[in-house]
Design an enzyme around this catalytic site. Sequence first.
Site, mmCIF file in Angstrom:
data_model
loop_
_atom_site.group_PDB
_atom_site.id
_atom_site.type_symbol
_atom_site.label_atom_id
_atom_site.label_comp_id
_atom_site.label_asym_id
_atom_site.label_seq_id
_atom_site.Cartn_x
_atom_site.Cartn_y
_atom_site.Cartn_z
ATOM 1 N N CYS A 1 6.216 87.792 48.803
ATOM 2 C CA CYS A 1 5.999 89.242 48.949
ATOM 3 C C CYS A 1 4.832 89.793 48.133
ATOM 4 O O CYS A 1 3.896 90.359 48.706
ATOM 5 C CB CYS A 1 7.271 89.982 48.584
ATOM 6 S SG CYS A 1 8.673 89.406 49.547
HETATM 7 C C1 UGA Z 1 10.024 91.338 45.436
HETATM 8 C C2 UGA Z 1 10.523 92.722 44.999
HETATM 9 O O1 UGA Z 1 11.037 92.644 43.657
HETATM 10 C C3 UGA Z 1 11.620 93.236 45.937
HETATM 11 O O2 UGA Z 1 11.985 94.569 45.563
HETATM 12 C C4 UGA Z 1 11.059 93.245 47.376
HETATM 13 O O3 UGA Z 1 12.038 93.671 48.314
HETATM 14 C C5 UGA Z 1 10.621 91.839 47.739
HETATM 15 O O4 UGA Z 1 9.592 91.408 46.810
HETATM 16 C C6 UGA Z 1 10.064 91.887 49.150
HETATM 17 O O5 UGA Z 1 9.038 92.536 49.371
HETATM 18 O O6 UGA Z 1 10.729 91.399 50.072
HETATM 19 P P1 UGA Z 1 10.910 88.835 45.147
HETATM 20 O O7 UGA Z 1 9.555 88.430 45.617
HETATM 21 O O8 UGA Z 1 12.102 88.224 45.782
HETATM 22 O O9 UGA Z 1 11.111 90.429 45.309
HETATM 23 O O10 UGA Z 1 11.013 88.478 43.606
HETATM 24 P P2 UGA Z 1 10.828 89.232 42.199
HETATM 25 O O11 UGA Z 1 12.100 89.137 41.465
HETATM 26 O O12 UGA Z 1 10.241 90.568 42.355
HETATM 27 O O13 UGA Z 1 9.766 88.262 41.478
HETATM 28 C C7 UGA Z 1 8.474 88.040 42.008
HETATM 29 C C8 UGA Z 1 7.653 87.199 41.056
HETATM 30 O O14 UGA Z 1 7.298 87.933 39.902
HETATM 31 C C9 UGA Z 1 8.349 85.921 40.552
HETATM 32 O O15 UGA Z 1 7.420 84.861 40.587
HETATM 33 C C10 UGA Z 1 8.716 86.267 39.124
HETATM 34 O O16 UGA Z 1 8.768 85.127 38.296
HETATM 35 C C11 UGA Z 1 7.565 87.172 38.730
HETATM 36 N N1 UGA Z 1 7.879 88.110 37.634
HETATM 37 C C12 UGA Z 1 8.847 89.045 37.793
HETATM 38 C C13 UGA Z 1 7.150 88.050 36.460
HETATM 39 O O17 UGA Z 1 6.246 87.198 36.289
HETATM 40 N N2 UGA Z 1 7.425 88.955 35.461
HETATM 41 C C14 UGA Z 1 8.377 89.899 35.583
HETATM 42 O O18 UGA Z 1 8.558 90.705 34.637
HETATM 43 C C15 UGA Z 1 9.108 89.952 36.773
#
Ligand code: UGA
Length: 423
Positions: free
Chosen positions: A263
């Site tokens: 995403c």
């Molecule tokens: C993301 C959004 O959080 C959801 O709200 C959205 O619905 C979804 O995309 C989508 O568009 O379908 P997702 O990709 O499943 O969800 O995962 P996240 O939990 O957001 O993490 C994304 C990435 O960011 C991961 O690689 C995670 O490790 C990284 N991350 C997250 C960080 O590096 N730092 C943080 O503080 C948080």
Amino acid sequence: MKISIVGGGYVGLVTGTCFAQLGHDVIIIEINAEKVRAINNGKPPIYEIGLETLLNQHAGKNLHASTGFDTIASADIVFICVGTPPKPDGSADLSYLESASSSIGTALKNNSSYCCVVVKSTVPPGTTEKIVRPCVLKTSGKTENEIGFAMNPEFLREGRAVEDFMHPDRIIIGSNDSRAGKQVALVYQGISAPVIDTGLSAAEMIKYTSNAFLATKISFSNEIGNICKHLGIDVYEVMKGVGYDPRIGSLFLNAGAGFGGSCFPKDVSALISLAKKAGENPVLLQSVLSVNEQQPHRMVALLEEKIGSISGKRIAVLGLAFKDNTDDIRDSCAIPVIRELLQNGAQISAYDPMAISNMQQIFPEIEYCPCAADALAGADGCLVMTEWPEFSRLDKEFDLMAHRIIIEGRRILACKGTDGICW
Ligand code: UGA
């Protein structure tokens, strides 16, 4: 209500299963016959916490999957949940959406009552109004009194999608006619969350903006973390202090190897492409991506700083999924890291609790281990790429390494003597 879901991927399957749990009659339409079989047998083709239990309760009862669109003819509401992958220029590929719209319209020819077509896929502003609506009306031969249109973006995080669906922060309903909006609100009855009514294009833009803002928070934290690393300051202490300000918020400030997944990278690229087409120069969004692309290289550079040339060295990579609680490796930060390690002549031993078979498709040549200890045995260095909770318990396993050099791309380990990418 009778709900049809077009697309049985992460979003469609979770959405359909949760609607079944709310008491609706759900049919998931999916072109992949193997997935259809799995869903009908109550076996989710993807891993998602809580999904299998719910699917087992509803499959064959008020939830069915099918490869054919004919069942749409009796639907009260149809959700489009197909993928909008990036084209080489970063813009969203809408071909699945167009083909779904045309199949839905053809099937709705025989629908005798009002039906609302809802876009859940992430799409550029204007798509529901200018692409989906005319296509469905043309192929169905119906009028807007018979078919309504709405846009209802999803905010599900992989690995926590069922929980996010049942307890959302908000439900965004974009529509240009109130009947369609009311129909969408009805399917969410039983879920307690603020409902925000907007126009179609605003709903489409809310989704891109939410993901771009979250990605910006991460890249911002990474840039601050990179500065802190030089200054000998722990960025996690800094962001904890910063996050107490409610104007900033404490979530998504975890510095590390960068964001991956299906995403954030795709949606920020699509927004950049949209901005450029509109004649804007989106420097901030471009920087969000370039900070993110640099982080995996920093992991390898830090490792080289510690152990010198990595040619011929055994390097353990812990974590392959783009984050914890998923087997998904799409745009995982582990991919550029493994690629660079291989280019530099390293021998890689990798471990992930769930994502090994997916990573084997991309890198069949590296060694995959059944546990972290096996991956670490004899290694000259270790890179931690995913925030799996089980890694927090590792300590004596690192003693199995030839040299205990541990570079953390995620702040997850509890043991001493590690080097964080930004701390
Ligand atoms: C993301 C959004 O959080 C959801 O709200 C959205 O619905 C979804 O995309 C989508 O568009 O379908 P997702 O990709 O499943 O969800 O995962 P996240 O939990 O957001 O993490 C994304 C990435 O960011 C991961 O690689 C995670 O490790 C990284 N991350 C997250 C960080 O590096 N730092 C943080 O503080 C948080």
